[in-house]
Design a protein around this motif. Structure first.
Motif, PDB file in Angstrom:
ATOM      1  N   CYS A  83      -5.796   7.889  -1.274  1.00 36.18           N
ATOM      2  CA  CYS A  83      -5.112   6.399  -1.441  1.00 36.18           C
ATOM      3  C   CYS A  83      -5.647   5.297  -1.246  1.00 36.18           C
ATOM      4  N   GLU A  98      -8.890   4.235  -0.953  1.00 36.84           N
ATOM      5  CA  GLU A  98      -9.974   3.726  -2.103  1.00 36.84           C
ATOM      6  C   GLU A  98      -9.365   3.321  -3.165  1.00 36.84           C
ATOM      7  N   GLY A  99      -7.886   3.461  -3.913  1.00 35.88           N
ATOM      8  CA  GLY A  99      -6.929   3.523  -4.510  1.00 35.88           C
ATOM      9  C   GLY A  99      -6.087   2.770  -4.652  1.00 35.88           C
ATOM     10  N   ALA A 100      -6.117   2.165  -4.008  1.00 37.16           N
ATOM     11  CA  ALA A 100      -4.690   1.183  -2.934  1.00 37.16           C
ATOM     12  C   ALA A 100      -4.961  -0.515  -3.872  1.00 37.16           C
ATOM     13  N   THR A 101      -4.013  -1.429  -4.428  1.00 33.99           N
ATOM     14  CA  THR A 101      -3.884  -2.569  -4.967  1.00 33.99           C
ATOM     15  C   THR A 101      -2.889  -3.495  -3.987  1.00 33.99           C
ATOM     16  N   ALA A 102      -2.805  -4.230  -4.151  1.00 34.45           N
ATOM     17  CA  ALA A 102      -2.157  -5.276  -3.302  1.00 34.45           C
ATOM     18  C   ALA A 102      -0.655  -4.765  -3.439  1.00 34.45           C
ATOM     19  N   SER A 103      -0.488  -5.284  -5.139  1.00 33.15           N
ATOM     20  CA  SER A 103       1.179  -4.815  -5.380  1.00 33.15           C
ATOM     21  C   SER A 103       1.527  -3.780  -5.104  1.00 33.15           C
ATOM     22  N   GLY A 104       0.720  -2.075  -4.674  1.00 36.26           N
ATOM     23  CA  GLY A 104       0.948  -1.071  -5.753  1.00 36.26           C
ATOM     24  C   GLY A 104       0.390  -0.446  -4.250  1.00 36.26           C
ATOM     25  N   THR A 105       1.535   0.934  -3.995  1.00 34.34           N
ATOM     26  CA  THR A 105       1.137   2.368  -3.179  1.00 34.34           C
ATOM     27  C   THR A 105       0.819   3.551  -3.262  1.00 34.34           C
ATOM     28  N   CYS A 106       0.757   4.288  -2.391  1.00 37.09           N
ATOM     29  CA  CYS A 106       0.812   5.674  -2.645  1.00 37.09           C
ATOM     30  C   CYS A 106       1.257   6.464  -3.378  1.00 37.09           C
TER      31      CYS A 106
END
Length: 83
Positions: A73, A75-83
């Motif tokens: 979670c 590693e794949g996180a972005t500023a605009s999204g959550t797990c």
């Protein structure tokens, strides 16, 4: 139990006979059951240790799986999204 005074005149043999008579008397009286109780406690303790080991392995596996999920979670996180 009647005890016989068995004497051979040889101190080592007399001691051995007396010692064995005492052992036989203890065995007949049930006094040696203490050893059986100790064996039972060892077996019970071994079973408890085995159960604790299995539970610890299950908990460890669950924690490792959860840690991998959190790592994926992050590693794949972005500023605009959550797990």
């Amino acid at each position: 139990m009647t005890e016989r005074n068995f004497r051979t005149g040889i101190p080592a043999v007399d001691f051995l006979v007396t010692f064995l008579q005492g052992r036989v008397q203890r065995a007949r009286s049930g006094e040696l059951d203490r050893g059986a109780s100790a064996v039972e406690w060892v077996i019970i303790s071994a079973v408890v240790v085995a159960i604790v080991g299995v539970v610890a392995a299950i908990i460890n596996r669950a924690l490792e799986s959860g840690a991998e999920n959190v790592e994926d979670c992050i590693e794949g996180a972005t500023a605009s999204g959550t797990c």
